[in-house]
Design a protein around this motif. Structure first.
Motif, PDB file in Angstrom:
ATOM      1  N   VAL A 115       4.893 -18.809  11.870  1.00 56.82           N
ATOM      2  CA  VAL A 115       5.464 -17.593  11.289  1.00 56.82           C
ATOM      3  C   VAL A 115       6.526 -17.031  12.219  1.00 56.82           C
ATOM      4  O   VAL A 115       6.338 -16.965  13.430  1.00 56.82           O
ATOM      5  N   SER A 116       7.642 -16.634  11.647  1.00 53.75           N
ATOM      6  CA  SER A 116       8.667 -15.913  12.386  1.00 53.75           C
ATOM      7  C   SER A 116       8.437 -14.422  12.179  1.00 53.75           C
ATOM      8  O   SER A 116       8.377 -13.956  11.043  1.00 53.75           O
ATOM      9  N   GLY A 117       8.314 -13.697  13.277  1.00 48.34           N
ATOM     10  CA  GLY A 117       8.057 -12.263  13.168  1.00 48.34           C
ATOM     11  C   GLY A 117       8.206 -11.607  14.522  1.00 48.34           C
ATOM     12  O   GLY A 117       8.235 -12.286  15.555  1.00 48.34           O
ATOM     13  N   ASP A 118       8.302 -10.285  14.501  1.00 46.85           N
ATOM     14  CA  ASP A 118       8.423  -9.521  15.744  1.00 46.85           C
ATOM     15  C   ASP A 118       7.368  -8.429  15.714  1.00 46.85           C
ATOM     16  O   ASP A 118       7.428  -7.543  14.873  1.00 46.85           O
ATOM     17  N   LYS A 119       6.423  -8.516  16.627  1.00 53.64           N
ATOM     18  CA  LYS A 119       5.311  -7.569  16.537  1.00 53.64           C
ATOM     19  C   LYS A 119       5.755  -6.137  16.756  1.00 53.64           C
ATOM     20  O   LYS A 119       5.165  -5.218  16.200  1.00 53.64           O
ATOM     21  N   THR A 120       6.814  -5.929  17.531  1.00 56.08           N
ATOM     22  CA  THR A 120       7.243  -4.544  17.740  1.00 56.08           C
ATOM     23  C   THR A 120       7.756  -3.923  16.437  1.00 56.08           C
ATOM     24  O   THR A 120       7.689  -2.719  16.249  1.00 56.08           O
ATOM     25  N   GLN A 121       8.256  -4.771  15.534  1.00 54.08           N
ATOM     26  CA  GLN A 121       8.718  -4.248  14.237  1.00 54.08           C
ATOM     27  C   GLN A 121       7.550  -3.796  13.367  1.00 54.08           C
ATOM     28  O   GLN A 121       7.754  -3.125  12.353  1.00 54.08           O
ATOM     29  N   LEU A 122       6.348  -4.213  13.739  1.00 51.33           N
ATOM     30  CA  LEU A 122       5.181  -3.885  12.930  1.00 51.33           C
ATOM     31  C   LEU A 122       4.353  -2.761  13.541  1.00 51.33           C
ATOM     32  O   LEU A 122       3.365  -2.322  12.949  1.00 51.33           O
ATOM     33  N   ASP A 123       4.753  -2.280  14.716  1.00 51.12           N
ATOM     34  CA  ASP A 123       3.949  -1.273  15.410  1.00 51.12           C
ATOM     35  C   ASP A 123       3.742  -0.025  14.567  1.00 51.12           C
ATOM     36  O   ASP A 123       2.631   0.494  14.473  1.00 51.12           O
ATOM     37  N   THR A 124       4.814   0.474  13.966  1.00 47.29           N
ATOM     38  CA  THR A 124       4.714   1.713  13.187  1.00 47.29           C
ATOM     39  C   THR A 124       3.720   1.529  12.046  1.00 47.29           C
ATOM     40  O   THR A 124       2.845   2.368  11.800  1.00 47.29           O
ATOM     41  N   LEU A 125       3.857   0.403  11.373  1.00 47.37           N
ATOM     42  CA  LEU A 125       3.004   0.116  10.225  1.00 47.37           C
ATOM     43  C   LEU A 125       1.541   0.002  10.659  1.00 47.37           C
ATOM     44  O   LEU A 125       0.641   0.607  10.062  1.00 47.37           O
ATOM     45  N   TYR A 126       1.307  -0.774  11.685  1.00 44.69           N
ATOM     46  CA  TYR A 126      -0.081  -1.034  12.088  1.00 44.69           C
ATOM     47  C   TYR A 126      -0.732   0.194  12.705  1.00 44.69           C
ATOM     48  O   TYR A 126      -1.943   0.353  12.644  1.00 44.69           O
ATOM     49  N   THR A 127       0.092   1.062  13.279  1.00 41.12           N
ATOM     50  CA  THR A 127      -0.469   2.329  13.775  1.00 41.12           C
ATOM     51  C   THR A 127      -0.828   3.233  12.596  1.00 41.12           C
ATOM     52  O   THR A 127      -1.902   3.828  12.562  1.00 41.12           O
ATOM     53  N   GLN A 128       0.073   3.282  11.599  1.00 39.97           N
ATOM     54  CA  GLN A 128      -0.190   4.118  10.413  1.00 39.97           C
ATOM     55  C   GLN A 128      -1.508   3.710   9.755  1.00 39.97           C
ATOM     56  O   GLN A 128      -2.274   4.559   9.304  1.00 39.97           O
TER      57      GLN A 128
END
Lengths: 662, 167
Positions: free
Chosen positions: A190-203
């Protein structure tokens, strides 16, 4: 059986079966895969040629057996759909949706519409809107590549919001799955950037840190976003709220290469569905190849599993019968029984329950194998989709890049889930291709003076905006030359599309049964499918999707072109009735399939209302396991494939553990 | 090229708005024109029942082109209803063929549905040659010659795709 030939027999060579085969093969276990369909080709150029030539570029169009044959078209079969009764491994295709009342053209058999219903009745039955493949490598040949993880609350829908069911163990199940998500991300690449998901996963409280497990990261950098994404990612949109949730974009983790490696780097062919021409997108042939290279895995193609044998005394599975063939429409060429210590069904959520139900000759299991609960085939689910489309005020250069590179994930969970289905919003990069068969429909409109796409007439949208693209041109203009170029360009480069993946609840009456009348060419019964969208909970998801689309388009200055579908026609001639239209609260809706077939052999906490335990092991037969999205108790709010892969990895560990204990 | 092919390409350029150099490049390994011309000729003859119709279309184009008229003037004259319904429809279908790689069938409006069009692809090659993909400044779906990440920036100018000069 005392001397089984294999450690494990697997039915199905898609992503779930291939992962388990690979995991066992690398541990030295002997595995046999039975695949109903054609072998993985030596290269994909043949599939590409079939795709290029297909009039309808549907998800199944590249793959055998042929889905459409214009030379066989007749007035009552304009697409030249093959007769499933002549095929040895037929499958349901989206072209069959419009022919759902005609078993000569449609693989599924549907029960008659209950009488005297109105278009808004929850009892109205529909055509199922999603399809699958029966070939080596399975349905990942035509998956999109979206590799999202589910949220913790997806596993506790009943406990948290009072709807559907929990996954077995609820939060415990989720926690146990987290490391397998990590592994699945690596398997798929998978291509992805975990920092781009921080807001979502915190929410969504994925963990106190907002991170998805201690080893959480992606093997490749994120795929760059599209100009289409950027047109949505503007303050006017990202300051909206929906039922208290913020609206913002999240780049989608995707199973396609952002860097060259074992697979090629994505070149933006804008064709993930039906087929990536360069295999930049993961498909299960990758893992299947890895499995075969262990030297411990065999595969037999064109072998259709037809019956599961169960020992009368021990209730253990003792063999799987199969029928073989050489040609799609030829006679059967053989039959036999394969035996193993353990058995795994990985034939997706239609063929797996069909096989279980067909296996009704065992003395103590007259209702089919693994079906003491009566749940086999029930709770058929999909993400029912609402599509909305429009023209952006400035060029966004659609039809470029992967089919989707971002989504709105921030509406997947919230207190509103007590009242209506949640959804994620997929942002399409393919203009109006899915929504309106562009570029061809708009082309015909301006060459022949038609107005199918509302750009060349007098239509006004519900917001009161006139839809004629160029107010200086008369309605039904027929253009040529520079004016045609400029008009088409101005339209195509502004096309935008949103797709809502609405969570469908498990409904025991949405089910796969055996057709009492229809068979395939091997004489095996075809699936009979009953499918409704029965709950106001789900229908309220459509109402919300419709409102939110209009708000987003207005906020970004786009003009909405979503066509209001015709009212449902429930009775009459087979070619006159509608397939996926319904009414709700005065709205006419049509729904689309997400291709996410789920739920028909679900896991649960209790033998009485589920087919499998939390280990994906049959409650009734200790050496029988099942994988794939059919195990899902709820369809949740993310595309299923990453979860399918994670669960398959978990099941492989369970099977290895059980083999060691034997 | 033969006179017939010259006329076919010249007329096609006028009607599609694409330069002749795009429709029939000097070096043309794809050579879709060699597929389109006989296909178009046969289809128009069959649908109109008039084997001479294509010749009359090309003759009309040739005479207009010889008068040093602008593309706009030639196109308008070719699509003039005075030429007859079959004549004009064949010209419009020519546009559709070049843009889509498919041959259209027009479905007239009925009591329950407005007029619409269905089409049959001519070949696998013709799909990838459709000008619709060029007019959107992109590539045929499934047949990209671009490199990773191109979708993150603006495409080349429209004229680069149509082969036309000017703003």
């Amino acid at each position: 059986m005392s001397n089984p030939t294999y450690d494990l027999v697997i039915v199905g060579s898609g992503i779930a079966g291939a992962i388990v085969a690979h995991q066992l093969g690398r541990q030295g276990k002997k595995v046999l895969i039975l695949e109903a369909g054609a072998p993985v080709p030596v290269d994909r150029s043949g599939y590409m040629q079939t795709f290029f030539k297909a009039n309808a570029k549907t998800p199944e169009s590249p793959y055998p057996p042929t889905t459409q044959n214009p030379t066989a078209a007749t007035p009552d079969n304009p697409l030249g759909l093959p007769d499933p009764a002549t095929e040895n491994a037929p499958r349901y295709t989206v072209l069959q949706i419009g022919a759902w009342r005609n078993p000569k053209q449609c693989y599924f058999d549907y029960p008659p519409q209950p009488p005297y219903l109105k278009g808004d009745s929850p009892e109205v039955t529909f055509a199922f809107a999603s399809s699958y493949e029966r070939i080596g490598g399975g349905t990942t040949w035509h998956w999109l590549g979206t590799s999202l993880r589910l949220f913790p609350t997806d596993f506790t829908l009943k406990t948290t919001y009072g709807h559907g069911v929990d996954w077995p163990g609820g939060q415990t199940f989720y926690q146990a799955l987290v490391p397998y998500y990590e592994k699945a991300t690596d398997v798929i690449g998978v291509s992805g950037d975990k920092t781009q998901l921080d807001t979502l996963y915190t929410q969504f409280k994925v963990s106190p840190s907002g991170q998805y497990g201690p080893d959480y990261d992606y093997p490749m950098p994120a795929i760059v976003d599209s100009l289409v994404d950027q047109a949505f990612d503007v303050p006017a949109v990202t300051t909206l709220t929906v039922d208290g949730n913020p609206v913002y974009l999240t780049p989608t983790p995707q199973g396609r290469n952002s860097l060259p490696g074992d697979r090629r780097q994505c070149a933006g062919n804008t064709n993930c569905i039906p087929i990536c021409p360069i295999q930049a997108k993961y498909d299960a042939t990758v893992t299947l190849g890895d499995a075969l290279q262990t030297g411990n895995v065999e595969i037999r193609y064109r072998c259709v599993a037809s019956n599961i044998r169960v020992d009368d005394d021990t209730a253990e599975v003792v063999g799987i019968d199969y029928i073989s063939y050489d040609e799609h429409t030829g006679d059967a060429t053989g039959s036999g029984t394969v035996t193993a210590s353990k058995y795994l069904l990985a034939a997706h959520a239609i063929e797996t329950p069909k096989l279980l139900l067909m296996s009704n000759k065992n003395k103590n299991f007259p209702n089919g194998v693994a079906n003491s609960s009566g749940q086999v085939g029930r709770n058929l689910m999909d993400h029912v989709m609402y599509l909305a489309w429009g023209l952006a005020k400035d060029p966004v250069y659609a039809f470029r890049g992967p089919l989707s590179t971002s989504g709105i994930e921030s509406l997947r969970d919230g207190a509103f889930r007590k009242n209506r289905s949640a959804y994620r919003i997929e942002i399409g990069n393919e203009g109006w291709q899915w929504a309106a068969n562009d570029p061809f429909t708009t082309l015909a409109d301006f060459v022949f003076g038609q107005d199918t796409n509302q750009l060349n007439g007098n239509a006004v949208n519900p917001q009161g905006q006139p839809l004629r693209f160029n107010p200086n041109l008369p309605a039904n203009s027929q253009l040529f030359g520079a004016q045609l170029v400029d008009t088409l360009n101005g339209i195509y480069v502004r096309q935008i599309r949103l797709g809502y993946l609405i969570e469908q609840l498990p409904d025991p009456d949405n089910r796969v049964e055996l057709s009492p009348t229809e068979t395939d060419h091997l004489g095996l019964p075809r699936p009979r499918v009953t499918y409704r969208i029965r709950q106001d909970y789900e229908r309220d998801g459509f109402v919300s999707a419709k409102q939110v689309s209009t708000e987003i388009f207005n906020a970004m200055g786009a003009t909405e072109y979503t066509r209001t579908p015709p009212a449902p026609v429930l009775y009459g001639a087979a070619d006159q009735v509608t397939a996926t239209n319904f009414q709700y609260q005065g709205n006419n809706f049509t729904f689309y399939g997400a291709g996410h077939i789920a739920g028909t052999y679900r896991m649960g906490d209790s033998k009485s209302d589920s087919v499998l335990n939390a280990r994906q092991q049959s409650w009734d037969h200790g050496n029988l396991y099942m994988v794939g999205s059919g195990v899902f108790p709820t369809i949740a709010t993310g595309n299923p494939t990453l979860t399918i892969a994670a669960l398959a990895l978990q099941a492989a560990d369970n099977i290895l553990q059980d083999l060691a204990a034997a | 090229m033969s006179d017939t092919m010259d006329n076919f390409i010249g007329l096609s350029a006028v009607l599609t708005g694409f330069a002749s150099s795009i429709l029939a490049p000097g070096l043309d390994p794809v050579n879709i024109k060699a597929e389109y011309l006989p296909f178009f000729t046969a289809k128009v003859a069959a649908e109109s029942g008039n084997p001479q119709l294509v010749d009359s279309i090309f003759a009309k184009y040739a005479s207009l082109a010889a008068q040093q008229l602008s593309d706009q003037q030639i196109g308008t004259a070719m699509l003039d209803p005075a030429n007859g319904a079959d004549f004009v429809l064949a010209c419009r279908k020519l546009i559709f063929m070049w843009y889509s790689g498919a041959w259209p069938t027009l479905i007239p409006a009925s009591a329950s549905a407005p007029a619409s069009t269905v089409s049959d692809l001519i070949s696998a090659k013709s799909y990838t040659c459709g000008l619709a993909w060029q007019v959107m400044q992109s590539h045929p779906m499934g047949d990209s010659n671009y490199r990773y990440g191109y979708w993150n920036s603006q495409p080349p100018a429209l004229n680069d795709y149509t082969g036309q000069q000017g703003a």
